[in-house]
Design a protein around this motif. Sequence first.
Motif, mmCIF file in Angstrom:
data_model
loop_
_atom_site.group_PDB
_atom_site.id
_atom_site.type_symbol
_atom_site.label_atom_id
_atom_site.label_comp_id
_atom_site.label_asym_id
_atom_site.label_seq_id
_atom_site.Cartn_x
_atom_site.Cartn_y
_atom_site.Cartn_z
ATOM 1 N N SER A 137 0.691 -1.539 0.105
ATOM 2 C CA SER A 137 0.050 0.049 0.258
ATOM 3 C C SER A 137 1.200 1.664 -0.160
ATOM 4 O O SER A 137 0.548 2.064 0.443
ATOM 5 C CB SER A 137 -0.885 0.213 1.424
ATOM 6 O OG SER A 137 -1.772 -0.979 0.645
ATOM 7 N N SER A 138 2.158 1.194 -0.498
ATOM 8 C CA SER A 138 3.059 2.620 -0.308
ATOM 9 C C SER A 138 3.362 2.878 0.815
ATOM 10 O O SER A 138 3.863 3.494 0.644
ATOM 11 C CB SER A 138 2.296 3.438 -1.545
ATOM 12 O OG SER A 138 1.939 2.695 -3.024
ATOM 13 N N VAL A 139 3.389 2.736 1.607
ATOM 14 C CA VAL A 139 3.274 2.818 2.883
ATOM 15 C C VAL A 139 4.795 3.114 3.586
ATOM 16 O O VAL A 139 6.014 1.540 3.298
ATOM 17 C CB VAL A 139 3.005 0.912 4.464
ATOM 18 C CG1 VAL A 139 3.726 1.470 5.367
ATOM 19 C CG2 VAL A 139 1.429 1.408 4.268
ATOM 20 N N GLY A 140 5.902 3.834 3.904
ATOM 21 C CA GLY A 140 7.113 3.988 4.660
ATOM 22 C C GLY A 140 8.096 4.385 3.402
ATOM 23 O O GLY A 140 8.861 3.805 3.082
ATOM 24 N N ILE A 141 6.743 4.365 1.743
ATOM 25 C CA ILE A 141 8.129 4.727 0.670
ATOM 26 C C ILE A 141 8.856 5.921 0.925
ATOM 27 O O ILE A 141 7.791 7.120 0.664
ATOM 28 C CB ILE A 141 7.580 4.211 -0.383
ATOM 29 C CG1 ILE A 141 7.187 3.310 -0.820
ATOM 30 C CG2 ILE A 141 8.234 4.480 -1.597
ATOM 31 C CD1 ILE A 141 6.346 2.960 -2.251
ATOM 32 N N THR A 142 9.573 6.629 0.505
ATOM 33 C CA THR A 142 10.747 7.401 0.322
ATOM 34 C C THR A 142 11.677 7.997 -1.299
ATOM 35 O O THR A 142 11.742 7.166 -1.491
ATOM 36 C CB THR A 142 11.896 8.060 1.283
ATOM 37 O OG1 THR A 142 11.181 7.532 2.536
ATOM 38 C CG2 THR A 142 12.040 9.195 1.139
ATOM 39 N N ARG A 143 11.212 9.313 -2.056
ATOM 40 C CA ARG A 143 11.897 9.301 -2.664
ATOM 41 C C ARG A 143 12.596 10.743 -2.451
ATOM 42 O O ARG A 143 11.998 11.519 -2.356
ATOM 43 C CB ARG A 143 10.564 10.268 -3.808
ATOM 44 C CG ARG A 143 11.441 10.552 -5.477
ATOM 45 C CD ARG A 143 10.264 11.158 -6.282
ATOM 46 N NE ARG A 143 11.177 11.495 -7.429
ATOM 47 C CZ ARG A 143 11.493 12.892 -7.771
ATOM 48 N NH1 ARG A 143 11.623 13.944 -6.798
ATOM 49 N NH2 ARG A 143 11.770 13.116 -9.258
ATOM 50 N N ALA A 144 13.951 9.682 -2.771
ATOM 51 C CA ALA A 144 15.464 10.744 -2.500
ATOM 52 C C ALA A 144 15.467 11.192 -3.437
ATOM 53 O O ALA A 144 16.115 11.148 -4.641
ATOM 54 C CB ALA A 144 16.308 9.488 -1.941
ATOM 55 N N THR A 145 15.754 13.100 -3.031
ATOM 56 C CA THR A 145 16.459 13.800 -4.491
ATOM 57 C C THR A 145 18.047 14.272 -4.074
ATOM 58 O O THR A 145 18.601 14.700 -4.242
ATOM 59 C CB THR A 145 15.859 14.207 -4.455
ATOM 60 O OG1 THR A 145 15.507 15.657 -3.127
ATOM 61 C CG2 THR A 145 14.452 13.830 -5.193
ATOM 62 N N ASN A 146 18.488 14.365 -2.165
ATOM 63 C CA ASN A 146 19.754 14.580 -2.021
ATOM 64 C C ASN A 146 20.634 13.553 -0.761
ATOM 65 O O ASN A 146 19.467 12.058 -0.884
ATOM 66 C CB ASN A 146 19.499 15.976 -1.664
ATOM 67 C CG ASN A 146 18.092 16.206 -0.313
ATOM 68 O OD1 ASN A 146 17.997 15.237 0.285
ATOM 69 N ND2 ASN A 146 17.278 17.385 -0.436
ATOM 70 N N GLU A 147 20.723 14.061 -0.537
ATOM 71 C CA GLU A 147 21.997 12.913 0.594
ATOM 72 C C GLU A 147 21.027 12.921 1.968
ATOM 73 O O GLU A 147 20.533 11.816 3.012
ATOM 74 C CB GLU A 147 22.941 13.153 0.806
ATOM 75 C CG GLU A 147 23.716 12.589 2.436
ATOM 76 C CD GLU A 147 25.239 12.622 2.217
ATOM 77 O OE1 GLU A 147 26.072 12.317 3.074
ATOM 78 O OE2 GLU A 147 25.280 13.695 1.050
ATOM 79 N N GLU A 148 20.348 14.050 2.445
ATOM 80 C CA GLU A 148 19.343 13.963 3.562
ATOM 81 C C GLU A 148 18.495 13.573 3.142
ATOM 82 O O GLU A 148 17.519 12.852 4.593
ATOM 83 C CB GLU A 148 19.170 15.729 4.044
ATOM 84 C CG GLU A 148 20.042 16.346 4.307
ATOM 85 C CD GLU A 148 21.484 16.955 3.163
ATOM 86 O OE1 GLU A 148 20.584 16.531 2.080
ATOM 87 O OE2 GLU A 148 22.521 17.317 3.497
ATOM 88 N N ASP A 149 17.533 13.142 2.322
ATOM 89 C CA ASP A 149 16.607 11.961 2.232
ATOM 90 C C ASP A 149 17.149 11.246 1.837
ATOM 91 O O ASP A 149 16.151 10.195 2.540
ATOM 92 C CB ASP A 149 15.899 12.684 0.595
ATOM 93 C CG ASP A 149 15.313 13.665 0.493
ATOM 94 O OD1 ASP A 149 15.175 14.490 1.732
ATOM 95 O OD2 ASP A 149 15.214 14.451 -1.348
ATOM 96 N N ILE A 150 18.009 10.428 1.503
ATOM 97 C CA ILE A 150 18.128 8.976 2.018
ATOM 98 C C ILE A 150 18.250 8.558 3.001
ATOM 99 O O ILE A 150 17.614 7.915 3.171
ATOM 100 C CB ILE A 150 19.894 8.827 1.158
ATOM 101 C CG1 ILE A 150 20.019 8.976 -0.408
ATOM 102 C CG2 ILE A 150 20.265 7.439 1.821
ATOM 103 C CD1 ILE A 150 21.123 8.818 -0.867
#
Length: 355
Positions: free
Chosen positions: A192-205
Amino acid sequence: MDKKNVLVLFGGASPEHEISKLSADTVIKHLSEEKYHIIPVYITQEGKWLLYDGTIDQVKNVAWEKFGTPAILSPDRINRGLLRIVGDKVKTIPVDVVFPVLHGENGEDGTIQGLCQLAGIPYIGCGILASAVSMDKTFTKIIAEHAGIAQSKYLTVAKYELEDPERLESITKEIQNQLGFPCFIKPACAGSSVGITRATNEEDIEEGLKVAAGISNKIVVEKAVNGREIECGVIGIASDDDIEVTIPGEIVSAKEFYDYEAKYHNSESKTLIPASISKEITEQIQQKAAAIFKAVDGKGLARVDFFLDEENNIIFNEINTFPGFTSISMFSMLWEASGIPLTDVLDTLVEIAMR
């Protein structure tokens, strides 16, 4: 005609608890009361099982803790069935087939399937192995790779690795160097797309890894695919080479990607059925959907998701062995568009389970 006793399980100790309740409401409304005696059992988020004895049309609005009766599925194959517990008295309710309308952990990962297997009761959906490997994205990817099905480049990370700051820094650099930006960080064992992150920089990762680690002990990081999201519904028994696939549909997300909010709470997200693609691409997607269903030894049902990039390359995303049955869920809409109403789909799933 003798009615079959269908035990519908829903809720569950899972992050997808609320979605399961919505799916169960749809399933119960579309199971033929002429063919089936429906036995609704709600599993609380704490894992308590409650049987409702009232009328089926009231299931959605039941105050379960007040009106539900404790019940458990017996693993005893001789006196098999649902055990209704009232005080010190126990009554066995015969069960012909279990319909586990449970999404995610403790429902779609082989656990409830194992209980049904022990009890010797037919159940709708994939078996223990197919459920387990399809729920765990790391194993799904290994299987897809060996089946020769193209997928996005990825890395796997274990939760324990994030506890060491030096190792976390190393992992972050490895993700940047091997996958680049943007990339997607996902719990390996969630839906259900729970807990997914779209990372665009080091902090996002770093933040995405922490979010995913809060849900699963394993994490998958994937290189982003610039493409359309295409899905197919599948029904059948892979081991019998008896597989049917719907026409493909397309997801058009209201956000940058189809996360939980975009999927369930944003009315601007759209589904296009059929997807606007050529006949040749349609057939290729259907063939690949059947191939991945067969590779995991699927049974019953699944929804298989792909990306279609700008060069018309078909890239496997994931397989969901118990897709949603909510009013906005693709699985039932895809079958409707393929000429098979949901009531008939449910009949077919019961027949497959009994086989």
